[in-house]
Design an enzyme around this catalytic site. Structure first.
Site, mmCIF file in Angstrom:
data_model
loop_
_atom_site.group_PDB
_atom_site.id
_atom_site.type_symbol
_atom_site.label_atom_id
_atom_site.label_comp_id
_atom_site.label_asym_id
_atom_site.label_seq_id
_atom_site.Cartn_x
_atom_site.Cartn_y
_atom_site.Cartn_z
ATOM 1 N N GLU A 123 70.962 -0.305 5.877
ATOM 2 C CA GLU A 123 70.417 0.099 7.197
ATOM 3 C C GLU A 123 71.464 -0.198 8.297
ATOM 4 O O GLU A 123 71.740 -1.561 8.214
ATOM 5 C CB GLU A 123 69.150 0.020 7.560
ATOM 6 C CG GLU A 123 68.251 1.047 6.989
ATOM 7 C CD GLU A 123 66.999 0.615 6.181
ATOM 8 O OE1 GLU A 123 66.760 -0.659 6.332
ATOM 9 O OE2 GLU A 123 66.629 1.237 5.433
ATOM 10 N N HIS A 146 59.944 -6.417 2.063
ATOM 11 C CA HIS A 146 59.644 -5.322 1.393
ATOM 12 C C HIS A 146 58.924 -5.899 -0.180
ATOM 13 O O HIS A 146 59.361 -5.752 -1.296
ATOM 14 C CB HIS A 146 60.763 -4.477 0.947
ATOM 15 C CG HIS A 146 61.157 -3.709 1.828
ATOM 16 N ND1 HIS A 146 62.485 -3.156 1.846
ATOM 17 C CD2 HIS A 146 60.807 -3.357 3.276
ATOM 18 C CE1 HIS A 146 62.611 -2.491 3.076
ATOM 19 N NE2 HIS A 146 61.909 -2.888 4.010
ATOM 20 N N ASN A 199 63.482 1.949 1.659
ATOM 21 C CA ASN A 199 62.189 1.466 2.157
ATOM 22 C C ASN A 199 61.180 1.636 1.391
ATOM 23 O O ASN A 199 60.847 3.087 1.109
ATOM 24 C CB ASN A 199 62.140 1.541 3.664
ATOM 25 C CG ASN A 199 63.637 1.426 4.215
ATOM 26 O OD1 ASN A 199 64.509 2.479 3.918
ATOM 27 N ND2 ASN A 199 63.829 0.683 5.301
HETATM 28 P P1 FDA Z 1 50.115 -4.058 3.740
HETATM 29 O O1 FDA Z 1 50.662 -5.424 3.859
HETATM 30 O O2 FDA Z 1 50.740 -2.686 4.534
HETATM 31 O O3 FDA Z 1 48.533 -4.157 3.982
HETATM 32 C C1 FDA Z 1 47.802 -4.990 3.471
HETATM 33 C C2 FDA Z 1 46.966 -5.466 4.358
HETATM 34 O O4 FDA Z 1 45.700 -6.425 3.699
HETATM 35 C C3 FDA Z 1 47.359 -6.275 5.473
HETATM 36 O O5 FDA Z 1 46.677 -5.922 6.956
HETATM 37 C C4 FDA Z 1 46.624 -7.743 5.375
HETATM 38 O O6 FDA Z 1 46.266 -8.494 6.482
HETATM 39 C C5 FDA Z 1 45.325 -7.280 4.499
HETATM 40 N N1 FDA Z 1 44.873 -8.518 3.733
HETATM 41 C C6 FDA Z 1 45.782 -9.116 2.721
HETATM 42 N N2 FDA Z 1 44.911 -10.211 2.103
HETATM 43 C C7 FDA Z 1 43.443 -9.827 2.378
HETATM 44 C C8 FDA Z 1 42.285 -10.237 2.253
HETATM 45 N N3 FDA Z 1 42.263 -11.329 1.118
HETATM 46 N N4 FDA Z 1 41.264 -9.584 2.650
HETATM 47 C C9 FDA Z 1 41.196 -9.017 3.734
HETATM 48 N N5 FDA Z 1 42.374 -8.463 3.980
HETATM 49 C C10 FDA Z 1 43.577 -8.819 3.284
HETATM 50 N N6 FDA Z 1 58.650 -0.394 4.952
HETATM 51 C C11 FDA Z 1 59.390 0.776 5.321
HETATM 52 O O7 FDA Z 1 59.247 1.584 4.375
HETATM 53 N N7 FDA Z 1 60.185 1.160 6.346
HETATM 54 C C12 FDA Z 1 60.441 0.127 7.109
HETATM 55 O O8 FDA Z 1 60.966 0.491 8.239
HETATM 56 C C13 FDA Z 1 59.798 -1.109 7.025
HETATM 57 N N8 FDA Z 1 60.314 -2.331 7.893
HETATM 58 C C14 FDA Z 1 59.652 -3.641 7.640
HETATM 59 C C15 FDA Z 1 59.656 -4.350 8.595
HETATM 60 C C16 FDA Z 1 58.972 -5.675 8.628
HETATM 61 C C17 FDA Z 1 59.146 -6.720 9.674
HETATM 62 C C18 FDA Z 1 58.088 -5.915 7.278
HETATM 63 C C19 FDA Z 1 57.171 -7.112 7.563
HETATM 64 C C20 FDA Z 1 57.784 -4.750 6.647
HETATM 65 C C21 FDA Z 1 58.580 -3.463 6.720
HETATM 66 N N9 FDA Z 1 58.297 -2.680 5.722
HETATM 67 C C22 FDA Z 1 58.956 -1.491 6.111
HETATM 68 C C23 FDA Z 1 57.489 -2.742 4.669
HETATM 69 C C24 FDA Z 1 56.116 -2.158 4.733
HETATM 70 O O9 FDA Z 1 55.594 -2.383 6.006
HETATM 71 C C25 FDA Z 1 55.071 -2.590 3.529
HETATM 72 O O10 FDA Z 1 55.928 -2.388 2.429
HETATM 73 C C26 FDA Z 1 53.909 -1.846 3.497
HETATM 74 O O11 FDA Z 1 53.198 -2.144 4.654
HETATM 75 C C27 FDA Z 1 53.028 -2.168 2.150
HETATM 76 O O12 FDA Z 1 51.945 -1.563 2.183
HETATM 77 P P2 FDA Z 1 50.585 -1.934 1.680
HETATM 78 O O13 FDA Z 1 49.604 -0.870 1.558
HETATM 79 O O14 FDA Z 1 51.052 -2.576 0.018
HETATM 80 O O15 FDA Z 1 50.310 -3.351 2.017
#
Ligand code: FDA
Length: 496
Positions: A352, A437, A475
């Site tokens: 990207e 990711h 992504n």
């Molecule tokens: P996700 O991580 O979204 O959600 C999990 C949730 O569970 C969180 O809110 C967390 O706090 C909560 N949690 C965890 N443990 C817990 C517990 N024990 N009790 C209660 N709650 C708990 N992807 C993409 O496709 N395009 C992009 O542009 C980007 N860019 C990007 C930038 C940055 C800075 C990051 C950090 C990530 C990206 N990503 C991305 C990745 C993308 O955001 C990521 O793959 C998804 O959010 C993952 O989705 P999930 O549903 O798996 O979990």
């Protein structure tokens, strides 16, 4: 309320959790979502909900006393600063060989991410999810996910003229002059809103450097899409600042232990509720950590030996290139990337063209590459330390660097340019210490059946990025969303 009973409990409010909550509620099931992060619905004293990358404050990081910016140097100087410890939005979770960035709050990763919403090329899908029917995914579930997320593409004519994508146009020129396929990357950002930002008629977000710590305007996070629809059913309750620590069998149901957190992460209460069904949607790392701990400590002993395995970093690696003075990338850069270089087929890298929204001219082109890194790591329980560890090695990024070099060595040779060495340390070219990711740890068809049902425990499901075995070629969140749509449809049809 401690002692309560709920039909369906969802751990986490990211992509997987939000899809599960919406579809269960639409099927008439009452859902309780437990989220360890904040609600992110109340402005701070500056009138804003989220802080800016240029001035990270207490809202920026999850329980840290110093920022840990992914790009931690500029012109050779470290840019991190002290902050008060707070339940901030971005978690930089450190394991032995890698820092894993994740969103914390209602909306999970959608709060912090760049919104790039990419469907993998169909010819690559068999490597992404080998056991899943590709025709179903591309005919039904990818379109459903894209619609539900509000995915759109930049207007190419506007891209060609707007100042805020000069950096994208320089990226395109350099890609094309070296013969690489240039592609536009879809995003959930409201492109009409961004045009108005550029015209100066609305408050700026992408054009004010907002990204990583939340967007106050413009970005359609899950709060504006799936979660808004889920709440509108009247069947979904969300408890922010609540962290699940245990899920134990209890007479045909499950007893879920939950800690309530204060603003600085202190535990103020411990509660237990029972649920007929529990959906693990805590993200690849969160779900893997829970399952590995619960198996190792004898709470869920029948989980199989695949738990915690198959974790990958989606091959993330970053780098910058130093341009000539005639290839200025612009002092105004939209924080939302919109284009990339696709060399997956030939070199195993999809890069990207990323912003450096510093507000000054940097003469730098910056890239986040997603690569076909073959390494997979494993989570395990360290009983002595009482925590889950990940055995990823920093040296495992070398294949990613080699794949990214198939693009950037060639561009540098063609343009007569060099890599920037001042963005990740003093004389360090590659950002190889992190991933945005995380994927895997409870892989579909290994830890679960083909639809996310946890083997050995009827009523327990995994429905997030933990299901995906380490790489999505692009992504990941569209694939996480589409897979969740597929799985929950089957679960509702057959299990309820
Ligand atoms: P996700 O991580 O979204 O959600 C999990 C949730 O569970 C969180 O809110 C967390 O706090 C909560 N949690 C965890 N443990 C817990 C517990 N024990 N009790 C209660 N709650 C708990 N992807 C993409 O496709 N395009 C992009 O542009 C980007 N860019 C990007 C930038 C940055 C800075 C990051 C950090 C990530 C990206 N990503 C991305 C990745 C993308 O955001 C990521 O793959 C998804 O959010 C993952 O989705 P999930 O549903 O798996 O979990």
């Amino acid at each position: 309320v401690s002692g309560a009973h709920v039909p369906a409990l969802v751990i986490g409010t990211g992509y997987g959790g939000s899809v599960a909550a919406l579809r269960l509620a639409q099927a008439g099931v009452d859902v309780h979502m437990i989220e360890m992060g904040r609600a992110w619905d109340t402005p701070g004293s500056d009138g804003k909900i989220f802080c800016n990358t240029r001035e990270p404050d207490y809202r920026s990081y999850w329980l840290r006393t110093r920022t840990k910016a992914p790009l931690n140097y500029f012109l050779g100087f470290p840019i991190d600063r002290d902050i008060p410890r707070y339940t901030g939005i971005l978690d930089a979770e450190e394991f032995g060989g890698i820092t894993v960035y994740q969103g914390r709050g209602v909306g999970g990763g959608s709060l912090v991410n760049g919104g790039m919403a990419v469907t993998p090329r169909r010819e690559n899908f068999a490597a992404v999810l080998p056991s899943v029917n590709a025709a179903e995914m591309y005919d039904v579930y990818y379109p459903r996910a894209n619609a539900g997320l509000g995915v759109g593409l930049i207007d190419p004519a506007w891209f060609d003229t707007t100042a805020c994508y000069q950096y994208g146009r320089v990226g395109r020129k350099h890609a094309q002059r070296s013969g690489f396929p240039f592609v536009f990357v879809p995003d959930v950002y409201d492109w009409d809103y961004m045009k108005q930002e550029a015209a100066g008629t609305v408050p700026k977000s992408a054009l004010a450097g907002e990204i990583l710590y939340g967007n106050n305007h413009g970005k359609k996070s899950l709060q504006q899409t799936y979660l808004a629809r889920a709440r509108a059913t009247g069947r979904v309750a969300v408890s922010p600042l609540h962290r699940v620590t245990s899920v134990a069998p209890a007479g045909g149901r499950y007893a879920v232990t939950i800690e309530q957190l204060d603003d600085t992460g202190g535990v103020t209460a411990t509660k237990t509720v029972t649920a007929d069904r529990v959906f693990f949607a805590a993200g690849s790392v969160g779900t893997s950590k829970l399952l590995v701990k619960l198996k190792a400590t004898g709470v869920l002993p029948h989980l199989n030996d695949e738990v915690g395995k198959g974790w990958g970093d989606n091959g993330n690696v970053m780098c910058g290139r130093a341009n000539h003075m005639w290839d200025a990338t612009g002092s105004l850069q939209s924080a939302i990337p919109c284009c990339g270089i696709d060399n997956w087929a030939a070199g195993g890298a999809f890069a990207e063209v990323a912003p450096l929204p510093t507000g000054i001219e940097t003469y730098a082109s910056f890239y986040l590459s997603i690569t076909r890194n073959p390494h997979r790591a494993q989570f395990s329980w360290n009983a002595a330390a009482g925590r889950v560890e990940l055995n990823w090695q920093t040296a495992w990024k070398q294949p990613s660097i080699d794949m990214a070099k198939t693009i950037f060595d060639k561009i540098n040779a063609k343009e007569g340019t060099i890599y920037r060495t001042d963005l990740f340390g003093v004389y360090k070219i590659w950002g190889d210490h992190l991933t945005y990711h995380p994927l895997g740890g409870a892989v579909l068809g290994r830890v679960t059946d083909g639809y996310g049902r946890l083997a050995g425990y009827p009523g327990l499901y995994v429905i997030d990025g933990a299901l995906i075995p380490g790489n999505t070629t692009v992504n990941p969140f569209v694939t996480i969303t589409a897979l969740a749509e597929r799985n929950i449809e089957k679960i509702i049809a057959t299990d309820l």
